[in-house]
Motif scaffolding. Sequence first.
Motif, PDB file in Angstrom:
ATOM      1  N   SER A 105     -10.783   4.027   0.315  1.00  0.00           N
ATOM      2  CA  SER A 105     -10.545   3.016   1.343  1.00  0.00           C
ATOM      3  C   SER A 105     -11.848   2.385   1.811  1.00  0.00           C
ATOM      4  O   SER A 105     -11.916   1.180   2.069  1.00  0.00           O
ATOM      5  CB  SER A 105      -9.816   3.634   2.539  1.00  0.00           C
ATOM      6  OG  SER A 105      -8.484   3.942   2.219  1.00  0.00           O
ATOM      7  N   ALA A 141       6.935   5.576  -5.048  1.00  0.00           N
ATOM      8  CA  ALA A 141       5.884   5.962  -4.100  1.00  0.00           C
ATOM      9  C   ALA A 141       5.390   7.382  -4.338  1.00  0.00           C
ATOM     10  O   ALA A 141       4.291   7.742  -3.908  1.00  0.00           O
ATOM     11  CB  ALA A 141       6.391   5.814  -2.670  1.00  0.00           C
ATOM     12  N   VAL A 174       0.056   6.669  -7.307  1.00  0.00           N
ATOM     13  CA  VAL A 174       0.378   5.941  -6.075  1.00  0.00           C
ATOM     14  C   VAL A 174       0.209   6.844  -4.863  1.00  0.00           C
ATOM     15  O   VAL A 174      -0.340   6.435  -3.829  1.00  0.00           O
ATOM     16  CB  VAL A 174       1.814   5.384  -6.127  1.00  0.00           C
ATOM     17  CG1 VAL A 174       2.155   4.673  -4.817  1.00  0.00           C
ATOM     18  CG2 VAL A 174       1.982   4.432  -7.305  1.00  0.00           C
ATOM     19  N   VAL A 211      -3.190   7.069  -3.296  1.00  0.00           N
ATOM     20  CA  VAL A 211      -3.734   5.948  -2.535  1.00  0.00           C
ATOM     21  C   VAL A 211      -3.650   6.284  -1.049  1.00  0.00           C
ATOM     22  O   VAL A 211      -2.585   6.659  -0.549  1.00  0.00           O
ATOM     23  CB  VAL A 211      -2.946   4.640  -2.818  1.00  0.00           C
ATOM     24  CG1 VAL A 211      -3.539   3.480  -2.015  1.00  0.00           C
ATOM     25  CG2 VAL A 211      -2.963   4.312  -4.307  1.00  0.00           C
ATOM     26  N   SER A 216      -3.177   5.952   2.853  1.00  0.00           N
ATOM     27  CA  SER A 216      -2.084   5.219   3.499  1.00  0.00           C
ATOM     28  C   SER A 216      -2.489   3.818   3.934  1.00  0.00           C
ATOM     29  O   SER A 216      -1.735   2.857   3.748  1.00  0.00           O
ATOM     30  CB  SER A 216      -1.555   6.011   4.692  1.00  0.00           C
ATOM     31  OG  SER A 216      -2.585   6.268   5.628  1.00  0.00           O
ATOM     32  N   THR A 229      -4.815   1.980   2.679  1.00  0.00           N
ATOM     33  CA  THR A 229      -5.032   1.174   1.489  1.00  0.00           C
ATOM     34  C   THR A 229      -3.709   0.775   0.859  1.00  0.00           C
ATOM     35  O   THR A 229      -3.541  -0.366   0.411  1.00  0.00           O
ATOM     36  CB  THR A 229      -5.877   1.961   0.465  1.00  0.00           C
ATOM     37  OG1 THR A 229      -7.129   2.301   1.067  1.00  0.00           O
ATOM     38  CG2 THR A 229      -6.119   1.138  -0.786  1.00  0.00           C
ATOM     39  N   LEU A 230      -2.746   1.701   0.840  1.00  0.00           N
ATOM     40  CA  LEU A 230      -1.436   1.382   0.280  1.00  0.00           C
ATOM     41  C   LEU A 230      -0.771   0.274   1.091  1.00  0.00           C
ATOM     42  O   LEU A 230      -0.154  -0.641   0.523  1.00  0.00           O
ATOM     43  CB  LEU A 230      -0.555   2.626   0.255  1.00  0.00           C
ATOM     44  CG  LEU A 230       0.801   2.453  -0.439  1.00  0.00           C
ATOM     45  CD1 LEU A 230       0.615   2.111  -1.914  1.00  0.00           C
ATOM     46  CD2 LEU A 230       1.639   3.719  -0.294  1.00  0.00           C
ATOM     47  N   SER A 244      -1.979  -2.949   0.039  1.00  0.00           N
ATOM     48  CA  SER A 244      -1.810  -3.205  -1.392  1.00  0.00           C
ATOM     49  C   SER A 244      -0.364  -3.463  -1.777  1.00  0.00           C
ATOM     50  O   SER A 244      -0.061  -3.640  -2.954  1.00  0.00           O
ATOM     51  CB  SER A 244      -2.340  -2.012  -2.204  1.00  0.00           C
ATOM     52  OG  SER A 244      -3.672  -1.723  -1.865  1.00  0.00           O
ATOM     53  N   THR A 245       0.530  -3.457  -0.783  1.00  0.00           N
ATOM     54  CA  THR A 245       1.949  -3.634  -1.065  1.00  0.00           C
ATOM     55  C   THR A 245       2.514  -4.753  -0.195  1.00  0.00           C
ATOM     56  O   THR A 245       1.985  -5.056   0.879  1.00  0.00           O
ATOM     57  CB  THR A 245       2.731  -2.346  -0.797  1.00  0.00           C
ATOM     58  OG1 THR A 245       2.465  -1.893   0.541  1.00  0.00           O
ATOM     59  CG2 THR A 245       2.331  -1.247  -1.769  1.00  0.00           C
ATOM     60  N   LEU A 282       4.711  -3.506  -5.418  1.00  0.00           N
ATOM     61  CA  LEU A 282       3.303  -3.281  -5.716  1.00  0.00           C
ATOM     62  C   LEU A 282       2.926  -4.151  -6.908  1.00  0.00           C
ATOM     63  O   LEU A 282       3.667  -4.231  -7.891  1.00  0.00           O
ATOM     64  CB  LEU A 282       3.069  -1.808  -6.059  1.00  0.00           C
ATOM     65  CG  LEU A 282       1.675  -1.404  -6.565  1.00  0.00           C
ATOM     66  CD1 LEU A 282       0.673  -1.444  -5.417  1.00  0.00           C
ATOM     67  CD2 LEU A 282       1.722  -0.006  -7.176  1.00  0.00           C
ATOM     68  N   PRO A 329      -6.137   6.313  -8.386  1.00  0.00           N
ATOM     69  CA  PRO A 329      -5.774   4.895  -8.421  1.00  0.00           C
ATOM     70  C   PRO A 329      -7.008   4.009  -8.565  1.00  0.00           C
ATOM     71  O   PRO A 329      -8.097   4.358  -8.102  1.00  0.00           O
ATOM     72  CB  PRO A 329      -5.107   4.668  -7.064  1.00  0.00           C
ATOM     73  CG  PRO A 329      -5.777   5.659  -6.157  1.00  0.00           C
ATOM     74  CD  PRO A 329      -6.051   6.873  -7.028  1.00  0.00           C
TER      75      PRO A 329
END
Length: 242
Positions: free
Chosen positions: A38, A98, A103, A106, A108, A110-111, A114-115, A120, A143
């Motif tokens: 991150s 997920a 995945v 990754v 949280s 950053t996810l 990224s979504t 994704l 990732p």
Amino acid sequence: MGRYDIHADAKRVFETITAGGAAILPGDIGYGACASSSEALQRLFVAKRRAPHKRHAMVGTYELHREVHVLGHREQEIVDAITIDAGLPLAVIAPFHADHPVVAAVESETLAASTVGDTLAMLVNGGRFQEEVVGLTHRAGIPLLGSSANLTGTGTKFRVEDIQQPILDAVDLVIDYGLRKYHHYRRSSTMIDFSTMEVVRIGTCYELISDIMATQFGIELPADPGRDVLPSGHLREQAAAS
């Protein structure tokens, strides 16, 4: 002077990423700035001067795409026709598992960056070098995320010497493999959201992808208005601005 050592250079990128750093790596569609942590991704985000709505994409392979994305039979057939049969680069946007190890690794925050909803974005067929790097990160359950190595709004860069200094200053490693394959398009990857069959970005090989969609699947994609009208090719940005 001589041939690039793709295996050794990919390992250098892998070591940089796993140490929490960021790297600029060559792709067929241009140079990308990538990281996993991150902190490193935030550093790239700030350096690129990205708007809050901008998202990271996952750098992937066809294998990782099949493991992560959730697509219906017809949608998968379309992706396969483009990426396997025609061998074209494509950023696939789709619902995802997920709980897949890559995945799930990754962070949280950053996810979340990224979504979009339950989808994704993942680049498939980014080129031999990216395939080598993702092969290493995939096997390690790590990732790899990022975006093009350029200041936001200035277009994809196809030579390292064209990458702006703030981007270079934000990374720990630069792999320079000269002029990239699809430089004549002067755009990044074509992005399609397969959950809605919406073209999100008109990019590299769009005319070939459009032809495959029309002739094999009877799907007519929007016409490319040209770079004078849509320099970035990003249809969602154009819609938001109108």
